[in-house]
Motif scaffolding. Structure first.
Motif, mmCIF file in Angstrom:
data_model
loop_
_atom_site.group_PDB
_atom_site.id
_atom_site.type_symbol
_atom_site.label_atom_id
_atom_site.label_comp_id
_atom_site.label_asym_id
_atom_site.label_seq_id
_atom_site.Cartn_x
_atom_site.Cartn_y
_atom_site.Cartn_z
ATOM 1 N N ASP A 119 0.938 -1.238 0.434
ATOM 2 C CA ASP A 119 0.009 -0.060 0.373
ATOM 3 C C ASP A 119 1.027 1.315 -0.168
ATOM 4 O OD1 ASP A 119 -2.029 2.070 0.301
ATOM 5 O OD2 ASP A 119 -2.677 1.658 2.201
ATOM 6 N N MET A 120 1.396 1.762 -1.190
ATOM 7 C CA MET A 120 1.792 3.146 -1.603
ATOM 8 C C MET A 120 1.067 4.597 -0.333
ATOM 9 S SD MET A 120 4.476 1.610 -2.867
ATOM 10 C CE MET A 120 5.383 3.088 -3.312
ATOM 11 N N GLY A 121 0.561 4.908 -0.630
ATOM 12 C CA GLY A 121 -0.868 5.535 0.483
ATOM 13 C C GLY A 121 -1.260 6.718 -0.477
ATOM 14 N N GLU A 122 -1.263 7.364 0.223
ATOM 15 C CA GLU A 122 -1.573 9.269 -0.732
ATOM 16 C C GLU A 122 -0.739 9.363 -1.514
ATOM 17 O OE1 GLU A 122 -3.084 11.672 2.244
ATOM 18 O OE2 GLU A 122 -4.878 10.571 2.759
ATOM 19 N N LYS A 123 0.155 9.092 -1.284
ATOM 20 C CA LYS A 123 1.553 9.697 -1.996
ATOM 21 C C LYS A 123 2.163 8.550 -3.820
ATOM 22 C CE LYS A 123 3.577 12.439 1.454
ATOM 23 N NZ LYS A 123 4.530 12.866 2.386
ATOM 24 N N ALA A 124 0.790 7.996 -3.953
ATOM 25 C CA ALA A 124 0.921 6.928 -4.427
ATOM 26 C C ALA A 124 1.419 7.030 -5.877
ATOM 27 C CB ALA A 124 0.265 5.916 -5.021
ATOM 28 N N PRO A 125 2.095 7.081 -7.210
ATOM 29 C CA PRO A 125 2.829 7.310 -7.938
ATOM 30 C C PRO A 125 2.130 7.820 -9.041
ATOM 31 C CG PRO A 125 4.530 6.100 -7.226
ATOM 32 C CD PRO A 125 3.048 5.979 -6.217
ATOM 33 N N ALA A 126 1.275 9.008 -9.735
ATOM 34 C CA ALA A 126 1.226 8.637 -10.711
ATOM 35 C C ALA A 126 0.945 7.643 -11.828
ATOM 36 C CB ALA A 126 0.952 9.908 -11.623
ATOM 37 N N GLU A 127 2.049 7.428 -11.918
ATOM 38 C CA GLU A 127 2.005 5.934 -12.712
ATOM 39 C C GLU A 127 1.210 4.104 -12.214
ATOM 40 O OE1 GLU A 127 5.648 8.228 -13.236
ATOM 41 O OE2 GLU A 127 4.566 7.692 -11.695
ATOM 42 N N MET A 128 0.237 4.319 -11.146
ATOM 43 C CA MET A 128 -0.449 3.440 -10.537
ATOM 44 C C MET A 128 -2.051 4.071 -11.002
ATOM 45 S SD MET A 128 1.858 2.476 -7.053
ATOM 46 C CE MET A 128 0.169 1.306 -6.390
ATOM 47 N N ASP A 129 -1.743 5.019 -11.872
ATOM 48 C CA ASP A 129 -3.587 4.692 -12.190
ATOM 49 C C ASP A 129 -4.551 5.383 -11.135
ATOM 50 O OD1 ASP A 129 -2.816 4.702 -14.982
ATOM 51 O OD2 ASP A 129 -2.747 2.699 -14.805
ATOM 52 N N GLY A 130 -3.858 5.600 -10.303
ATOM 53 C CA GLY A 130 -5.359 6.155 -8.755
ATOM 54 C C GLY A 130 -5.144 5.092 -8.002
ATOM 55 N N LYS A 131 -4.372 4.170 -8.105
ATOM 56 C CA LYS A 131 -4.203 3.128 -7.189
ATOM 57 C C LYS A 131 -3.418 2.747 -6.015
ATOM 58 C CE LYS A 131 -6.350 0.171 -11.028
ATOM 59 N NZ LYS A 131 -6.128 -1.535 -11.747
ATOM 60 N N ARG A 132 -3.367 2.782 -4.896
ATOM 61 C CA ARG A 132 -2.682 2.395 -3.705
ATOM 62 C C ARG A 132 -1.519 1.487 -3.703
ATOM 63 N NH1 ARG A 132 -5.213 5.777 0.990
ATOM 64 N NH2 ARG A 132 -3.702 4.252 2.139
ATOM 65 N N TRP A 133 -2.267 0.483 -4.297
ATOM 66 C CA TRP A 133 -1.243 -0.757 -4.018
ATOM 67 C C TRP A 133 -0.846 -1.777 -5.220
ATOM 68 C CZ3 TRP A 133 -1.841 -3.661 0.351
ATOM 69 C CH2 TRP A 133 -2.289 -3.447 1.716
ATOM 70 N N MET A 134 0.198 -1.695 -4.724
ATOM 71 C CA MET A 134 1.110 -2.569 -6.158
ATOM 72 C C MET A 134 1.324 -3.691 -5.051
ATOM 73 S SD MET A 134 3.728 -2.255 -8.102
ATOM 74 C CE MET A 134 4.384 -0.719 -8.658
ATOM 75 N N LYS A 135 0.501 -4.394 -6.644
ATOM 76 C CA LYS A 135 0.965 -5.779 -6.303
ATOM 77 C C LYS A 135 2.129 -6.805 -6.996
ATOM 78 C CE LYS A 135 -1.763 -9.803 -8.191
ATOM 79 N NZ LYS A 135 -2.678 -10.477 -9.273
ATOM 80 N N MET A 136 2.979 -7.390 -6.654
ATOM 81 C CA MET A 136 4.071 -8.326 -7.268
ATOM 82 C C MET A 136 3.772 -10.092 -6.901
ATOM 83 S SD MET A 136 6.303 -5.825 -4.885
ATOM 84 C CE MET A 136 5.880 -5.510 -3.745
ATOM 85 N N ASP A 137 3.569 -10.176 -7.504
ATOM 86 C CA ASP A 137 3.653 -11.255 -8.193
ATOM 87 C C ASP A 137 4.632 -12.204 -8.960
ATOM 88 O OD1 ASP A 137 3.029 -14.131 -9.622
ATOM 89 O OD2 ASP A 137 0.854 -14.249 -9.499
ATOM 90 N N PHE A 138 5.571 -12.728 -8.171
ATOM 91 C CA PHE A 138 7.299 -13.120 -8.959
ATOM 92 C C PHE A 138 7.195 -14.172 -9.209
ATOM 93 C CE2 PHE A 138 7.871 -10.178 -5.461
ATOM 94 C CZ PHE A 138 8.951 -9.652 -5.309
ATOM 95 N N GLY A 139 6.258 -14.739 -8.671
ATOM 96 C CA GLY A 139 6.092 -16.092 -10.029
ATOM 97 C C GLY A 139 5.987 -15.814 -11.514
ATOM 98 N N ALA A 140 4.079 -15.245 -11.355
ATOM 99 C CA ALA A 140 4.290 -13.778 -12.598
ATOM 100 C C ALA A 140 5.567 -13.667 -13.550
ATOM 101 C CB ALA A 140 3.057 -13.430 -12.429
ATOM 102 N N ILE A 141 6.683 -12.946 -12.988
ATOM 103 C CA ILE A 141 6.915 -11.133 -13.316
ATOM 104 C C ILE A 141 8.843 -13.158 -13.844
ATOM 105 C CG2 ILE A 141 8.612 -10.269 -12.530
ATOM 106 C CD1 ILE A 141 7.122 -9.150 -10.864
#
Length: 311
Positions: free
Chosen positions: A126-148
């Protein structure tokens, strides 16, 4: 600092904190829950006592955790990081919040805190209110290491890099039992006496592992063989890291109350201090929905299209 570098710092910081001093994979044995760690003096007795504590802790499967990492100024800017929350193992789950000066690194756009939730081998931050604009207004960054890792395989990436990535995910939810498993491999393991910690009577143990001993004991590096393993050892030793000092305080019931890890570097000592409580505490977590998350795969694809990371 660029958006992607800030995200990368958060990801690396989370991995470093949660993975520290851990070793992947083990089996519990015996009816350890019925045992109590004996008071000891000799190394053999210390091994016996810590083996019991390891088994009991592994069987507990979860605990509340408070963790602090202090880094010297010469190491990536230095500073402190703190994490607190609940961690579970078997199955691996986590709900922790990270704060600290090393997280912001003097960047006014960096989040003041990051909440990390992990379930089914996927990490959400959860990047909070300072989540980068590149995250399309969403707070949560998802990291599926298997998919990556699968993505890397499709694009012909080095298989060793793929194994490192998935192995790193395996290593991101490390419980105190696994850390004690490493300590048990120390040839210098000793009992330092009895102390009161957090209002509890404990036995204090200490041991040291060289880099080579750590690599041999830590199953997270099993994907490296032959020349690759030798190269990793050479590079780590070249960096000036000599080894890892680990101390653990075990209460009368056989559970670790506190654990400290120190790693000497040319820039100074990296110190990790952890305290544990409420073994067996509920570690169930709720992960955000797809509509609330920005997939890190998308970020990687955008970086690829842009020709690399901006400076």
């Amino acid at each position: 600092m660029s958006t992607y570098k800030r995200i990368g710092l958060a990801v690396v910081s989370a991995a470093a904190l949660v993975a520290v001093a851990g070793c992947q994979g083990s089996e519990t044995g015996g009816k350890a829950a019925d045992k109590a760690a004996p008071r000891v003096k000799s190394r053999a007795s210390a091994i016996e006592a810590l083996t019991v504590a390891y088994e009991k802790t592994a069987e507990a499967k979860s605990a509340k955790v408070e963790m602090t990492m202090s880094m010297p100024a010469g190491l990536d800017g230095g500073g402190d990081m703190k994490m607190s929350g609940v961690m579970g193992w078997d199955p691996a789950v986590m709900d922790m919040t990270m704060t600290g000066s090393a997280l912001t690194a003097g960047d006014p756009d960096a989040p003041d805190q990051i909440r990390m939730v992990m379930q089914d081998d996927v990490m959400y931050m959860d990047m909070g209110e300072k989540a980068p604009a590149e995250m399309d207004g969403k707070r949560w960054m998802k990291m599926d290491f298997g998919a990556i890792a699968d993505k890397m395989a499709e694009e012909g990436a080095d298989p060793q890099m793929q194994k490192a990535l998935t192995g790193g995910m395996d290593n991101m939810n490390q419980d105190p039992a696994q850390q004690m498993a490493l300590l048990l491999e120390s040839p210098s393991l000793k009992h330092l006496g009895s102390e009161t910690v957090a209002g509890q009577k404990t036995d204090h143990y200490k041991g040291k592992l060289t880099v080579k001993e750590m690599l041999e004991a830590n199953k997270s590096f099993d994907f490296l063989e032959g020349e690759d393993r030798d190269e990793l050892l050479k590079n780590v030793e070249k960096s000036g890291i000599e080894g890892y000092d680990t101390e653990v305080w075990v209460n009368k019931d056989g559970y670790p109350v506190k654990m400290d890890v120190g790693m000497e570097t040319p820039q100074g000592t990296v110190e990790i201090n952890q305290t544990f409580s409420d073994y067996g505490a509920k570690a169930a977590v709720e992960v955000p929905s797809d509509s609330e998350t920005f997939d890190m795969l998308k970020m990687l694809e955008e970086l690829e299209q842009a020709g690399g990371m901006e400076g």
